[in-house]
Design a protein around this motif. Structure first.
Motif, PDB file in Angstrom:
ATOM      1  N   ALA A 532       7.453  17.157 159.946  1.00 47.01           N
ATOM      2  CA  ALA A 532       6.668  18.275 160.470  1.00 47.01           C
ATOM      3  C   ALA A 532       6.803  18.360 161.984  1.00 47.01           C
ATOM      4  O   ALA A 532       6.959  19.462 162.544  1.00 47.01           O
ATOM      5  CB  ALA A 532       5.198  18.114 160.072  1.00 47.01           C
ATOM      6  N   GLN A 533       6.766  17.228 162.666  1.00 48.92           N
ATOM      7  CA  GLN A 533       6.934  17.249 164.119  1.00 48.92           C
ATOM      8  C   GLN A 533       8.348  17.670 164.486  1.00 48.92           C
ATOM      9  O   GLN A 533       8.550  18.431 165.438  1.00 48.92           O
ATOM     10  CB  GLN A 533       6.621  15.875 164.723  1.00 48.92           C
ATOM     11  N   ASN A 534       9.334  17.195 163.745  1.00 47.77           N
ATOM     12  CA  ASN A 534      10.711  17.603 164.016  1.00 47.77           C
ATOM     13  C   ASN A 534      10.893  19.105 163.839  1.00 47.77           C
ATOM     14  O   ASN A 534      11.628  19.750 164.590  1.00 47.77           O
ATOM     15  CB  ASN A 534      11.667  16.848 163.088  1.00 47.77           C
ATOM     16  N   ASP A 535      10.226  19.669 162.838  1.00 49.07           N
ATOM     17  CA  ASP A 535      10.300  21.125 162.637  1.00 49.07           C
ATOM     18  C   ASP A 535       9.731  21.863 163.849  1.00 49.07           C
ATOM     19  O   ASP A 535      10.291  22.884 164.290  1.00 49.07           O
ATOM     20  CB  ASP A 535       9.531  21.526 161.368  1.00 49.07           C
ATOM     21  N   ARG A 536       8.640  21.360 164.400  1.00 52.30           N
ATOM     22  CA  ARG A 536       8.048  22.008 165.578  1.00 52.30           C
ATOM     23  C   ARG A 536       9.001  21.908 166.765  1.00 52.30           C
ATOM     24  O   ARG A 536       9.140  22.867 167.547  1.00 52.30           O
ATOM     25  CB  ARG A 536       6.698  21.367 165.917  1.00 52.30           C
ATOM     26  N   VAL A 537       9.657  20.768 166.917  1.00 55.37           N
ATOM     27  CA  VAL A 537      10.620  20.612 168.009  1.00 55.37           C
ATOM     28  C   VAL A 537      11.773  21.602 167.842  1.00 55.37           C
ATOM     29  O   VAL A 537      12.184  22.270 168.802  1.00 55.37           O
ATOM     30  CB  VAL A 537      11.154  19.167 168.064  1.00 55.37           C
ATOM     31  N   LEU A 538      12.288  21.712 166.629  1.00 56.20           N
ATOM     32  CA  LEU A 538      13.393  22.641 166.379  1.00 56.20           C
ATOM     33  C   LEU A 538      12.984  24.076 166.684  1.00 56.20           C
ATOM     34  O   LEU A 538      13.769  24.854 167.256  1.00 56.20           O
ATOM     35  CB  LEU A 538      13.855  22.521 164.923  1.00 56.20           C
ATOM     36  N   ASN A 539      11.783  24.439 166.320  1.00 64.11           N
ATOM     37  CA  ASN A 539      11.304  25.800 166.605  1.00 64.11           C
ATOM     38  C   ASN A 539      11.226  26.053 168.107  1.00 64.11           C
ATOM     39  O   ASN A 539      11.601  27.141 168.592  1.00 64.11           O
ATOM     40  CB  ASN A 539       9.930  26.010 165.964  1.00 64.11           C
TER      41      ASN A 539
END
Length: 690
Positions: A532-539
């Motif tokens: 979930a944190q990685n998804d936020r970083v990618l966004n």
């Protein structure tokens, strides 16, 4: 030490105490169950991967007994006798804990490695002052230590949580008593309401921090208090409850199944405590409820049998002594205890627990005789003064040798020309007769920039109005050139050289880092919150593309060895990294993938401190495949920076290069990482200019 045993140190507990024990032999049996889970987990971690839930069982029992006792005191006296409360705590807990701390300091000085001494002595001081949980939660190297040889004092964190809870709960009860007296409210409903509100706030914070700052969530008193408070609420709710034997049996079976299911199915890779901790907590409450029966049956009868109640009687001392014995045995015997070593450790722990309970706990635990009130008050003062003196003495026992170590190591400084580090592999001269830096005794504290300034504990993908806008930003904040560093603690190692390059070359670095969280859309099994944190970083990156993204992560080999975590397969790891890199490249972001440094199958600081020449062959290093690198090679637009030739020589990877200690555990020392700046720039620089 095995990887699972290393990480096990973060999952321990301490039994509580209360006056209800004698009326409820099943509670002693429940303590036996809890301490049994913890001990088996520490000796054979693979047998009970979730044995750390013993902490929750102990916390619930403590809250159940302490809050019940304080509430009854308020009912009788209209207030709480705080001096009397703390005298009981001192007499119950301090003698055995002090004896264990002193013995463990001796163990650290005589048996354990010199490289761990400075840390262990600091932990001894924190343990004696009842603040060990905050040292482990907030220390800059807390995570690094979880992947190194663990501290023999690490289990004191839960004792600190309980002691800090005991500082607050009597004051809360006095405040409730005053409120009831002034408002005319009923006592029990008011106590229950206050406990419920505090518990709800604590649980909410636990859930939030478990996903954002797991170390703080695990060790913090405020994120653990809800477990003790729920135990207290259970004590109030069960006061007038008398179950039928059939109901008691059914509830007991469900309770024990919940506790055992937690111990057998939960793992250290899961987000804990948070919501998951409700499972063993509810199970414990059901087991406590099962004991409220006129004629015991089922699980309650089993918990009340003498072997279990005896184990419950010595559970506090068993908790105190078993972990130093485990750590000492592993230091002597090697990385595992094995089938024979495990029973020997358990037997030694039981003997130590019996002796501690019989000759240390019991004499000090005896109740005050019926003596005149003035004399009893003097006795209380004497007990509290003696407790303070014992605490000061035990603290000094850790502080004095720590001062000596500090004096011995502070004289060793790093001079660039004397300590070329990685530059030596490129031909820089290496002066002889120069002390290794950092000193192996303080290598664990030689951590990167993001550990020292707290960035590693910050999730800057979330909004926090109180956060400094420069948090996790380094270099020239006015530059239009933006470089982003992403990954786990092995990526964090690059923060110091990248920040130095940013100052030198006038660009800005932003760090999106998280311990134990490889930058991939498919994290190791059980790390969903990491994804979930990685998804936020990618966004964030795709919405506002930087000039370059630098990424690295520990290899699956390293994750298995250090933390016992793994992907479903190596191919699954490659696929996850490939998808992640493709997302960045499709957003026209240049990606520099840094090959992970070789994982050393031993402790380099300990090896060097012992005067041995420890190395890993290049062929063994090459066998540690890096799925992130293999993914980068498949994606056009990503480049690979391979620093292996700047860490290893032609035939081997050594523990000391250019008079610099290369590794502090499985991470590079910050001193050595600093010498990698120019090697890193040969790839990052062209990527910026591209």
């Amino acid at each position: 030490m095995t990887s699972s045993a290393r990480h096990a140190a973060r999952r321990t507990a301490v039994p509580g105490d209360g006056p209800g024990d004698r009326r409820r032999p099943d509670i002693q049996g429940l303590r036996a169950l809890a301490v049994g889970l913890v001990v088996v987990y520490h000796v054979w971690p693979g047998v009970l991967p979730g044995g750390f839930v013993g902490v929750d069982v102990f916390f619930v029992i403590s809250g159940y007994l302490i809050i019940d006792s304080l509430t009854r005191e308020v009912e009788r006296r209209g207030t709480v006798d705080i001096p009397g409360f703390y005298v009981r705590r001192v007499r119950r807990l301090l003698p055995a804990a002090s004896a264990a701390i002193v013995a463990t300091v001796v163990l650290s000085l005589v048996v354990l490695e010199d490289s761990q001494l400075r840390r262990n002595l600091g932990d001894a001081i924190a343990a004696s002052l009842q603040v060990a949980n905050w040292r482990f939660a907030l220390g800059p190297d807390a995570y690094a230590q979880a992947t190194a040889s663990v501290s023999p004092f690490q289990h004191f964190w839960s004792l600190a949580v309980e002691e800090q809870f005991y500082l607050v709960v009597p004051v809360v009860m006095i405040a409730v008593a005053l409120l009831v007296r002034s408002s005319g409210l009923a006592l029990l409903p008011t106590v229950a309401t206050v406990l419920a509100l505090l518990g709800a706030a604590s649980l909410t914070l636990s859930v939030v921090l478990t996903s954002q700052a797991a170390s703080i969530a695990y060790y913090s008193t405020v994120t653990r208090a809800w477990e003790l408070l729920l135990g207290g609420l259970a004590a109030l709710a069960l006061r007038r409850l008398v179950l039928t034997r059939a109901a008691s049996t059914s509830i007991g079976v469900v309770g024990v199944l919940l506790v055992l299911a937690s111990a057998t199915t939960m793992t250290t890779s899961m987000p804990f405590p948070g919501v998951l901790a409700l499972v063993p907590v509810v199970g414990t409450i059901l087991l406590l409820a099962a004991g409220t029966v006129e004629r015991a049956g089922g699980v309650t009868v089993v918990l009340g049998v003498r072997p279990l109640t005896w184990l419950g009687d010595v559970s506090y001392s068993l908790y105190l002594w078993h972990w130093p014995i485990v750590v000492g045995a592993l230091a002597v015997s090697g990385p595992t205890l094995g089938l024979l070593g495990g029973p020997v450790v358990i037997a030694a722990s039981l003997i130590a627990a019996w002796a501690s309970e019989r000759f240390v706990e019991r004499p000090f635990r005896r109740p005050t005789l019926a003596i005149p009130t003035p004399a009893r008050r003097r006795q209380r003062r004497h007990v509290l003064l003696l407790g303070g003196a014992v605490t000061a003495s035990v603290t000094a026992m850790g502080a004095i040798p720590l001062v000596v170590v500090e004096m011995q190591t502070s004289s060793v400084s790093t001079v660039a020309s004397d300590h070329p580090g990685a530059l030596a592999l490129g031909g820089a001269p290496v002066p002889s007769g120069v002390p290794v830096a950092p000193d192996p005794r303080i290598a664990l504290q030689d951590v990167p920039l993001v550990f020292r300034d707290g960035c590693i504990s910050e999730d800057i993908t979330t909004v926090d109005p109180g956060r400094d806008p420069r948090t996790c930003h380094y270099g020239d904040d006015g530059s239009t050139v933006q470089v982003v560093l992403v990954g786990d603690s092995h990526a964090a190692v690059l923060s110091t050289p990248l920040a130095a390059l940013a100052d030198q070359e006038h660009f800005e670095v932003t760090a999106y880092l998280r311990n134990g969280c490889p930058f991939t859309v498919r994290a190791p099994v059980g790390l969903g919150d990491c994804e979930a944190q990685n998804d936020r970083v990618l966004n964030l990156l795709t919405a506002d593309p930087p000039d370059v993204v630098v990424v690295t992560s520990m290899t699956p080999f390293g994750y298995r060895e250090a933390l016992g975590w793994d992907w479903e397969s190596f191919d699954a790891a490659v696929a996850g990294y490939t998808e992640t890199v493709e997302i960045l490249v499709d957003a026209a972001i240049p990606v520099v993938v840094v090959r992970d440094t070789p994982y050393m199958p031993f402790s380099p600081p300990d090896c060097v401190a012992a005067g041995r020449a420890c190395s890993l062959t290049r062929s063994a290093a090459a066998s540690q495949r890096d799925p992130l690198v293999e993914a980068a090679l498949e994606v056009q637009g990503a480049v690979v920076a391979d620093l292996t030739n700047h860490v290893c020589g032609p035939t081997s990877c050594d523990s000391v290069v250019g008079n610099v200690l290369v590794y502090r555990d499985n991470h590079l020392t910050d001193t050595y990482a600093t010498t990698l700046s120019q090697a890193l720039w040969t790839t990052v620089g062209p990527a910026i200019d591209a």
